[in-house]
Design a protein around this motif. Sequence first.
Motif, short mmCIF file in Angstrom:
data_model
loop_
_atom_site.label_atom_id
_atom_site.label_comp_id
_atom_site.label_asym_id
_atom_site.label_seq_id
_atom_site.Cartn_x
_atom_site.Cartn_y
_atom_site.Cartn_z
N SER A 51 44.57 51.26 35.76
CA SER A 51 43.16 51.34 35.38
C SER A 51 42.49 52.53 36.05
O SER A 51 41.64 53.20 35.45
CB SER A 51 42.42 50.04 35.67
OG SER A 51 42.43 49.73 37.04
N ALA A 70 38.07 50.60 31.60
CA ALA A 70 39.10 50.72 32.65
C ALA A 70 38.54 50.25 33.99
O ALA A 70 39.24 49.56 34.76
CB ALA A 70 39.59 52.16 32.75
N LEU A 73 38.42 46.51 33.95
CA LEU A 73 39.75 45.96 34.18
C LEU A 73 40.11 46.01 35.66
O LEU A 73 40.65 45.06 36.21
CB LEU A 73 40.79 46.72 33.35
CG LEU A 73 42.26 46.35 33.61
CD1 LEU A 73 42.51 44.87 33.34
CD2 LEU A 73 43.17 47.24 32.78
N ARG A 74 39.77 47.11 36.29
CA ARG A 74 40.06 47.25 37.73
C ARG A 74 39.34 46.16 38.52
O ARG A 74 39.91 45.55 39.42
CB ARG A 74 39.63 48.63 38.22
CG ARG A 74 40.05 48.88 39.65
CD ARG A 74 39.49 50.21 40.18
NE ARG A 74 40.22 50.72 41.30
CZ ARG A 74 40.27 50.15 42.50
NH1 ARG A 74 39.64 49.01 42.73
NH2 ARG A 74 40.95 50.69 43.49
#
Length: 122
Positions: A51, A70, A73-74
Amino acid sequence: MHDLILRSFRHREALWGLLLAAYRVELTGLLSRAAKTGFEDGDTDTVIELSDHIAAAAKLADLSAIRNDALALRACANAAMGGGEREEGKVLVAGLKLIDRILDTAKERETASRTKPAPLLS
């Protein structure tokens, strides 16, 4: 790879697309396996690393929606470290959203490049 792409003015957009596609494939494989067998040791670290790479590439390619997904998601992967199945499920959902975003963006860019008018000849 990022430095190489930044130096290639002529094919920059295609190279960013290729790089994001490679990250997408790696993320898809990891999430697919995790969905079947569960997260293994190191999987959340790998998701965080992927990510981060995707967010950095998206920032340089000026793709803010991909970058935002991203980063989301991280954050989910960070929360899942030491968490249970519920947190891992959130990682799967966020990962799938990011994968879809990358695919949709690639399709949009491909369609846009096909519909660009041809340069006028003088």
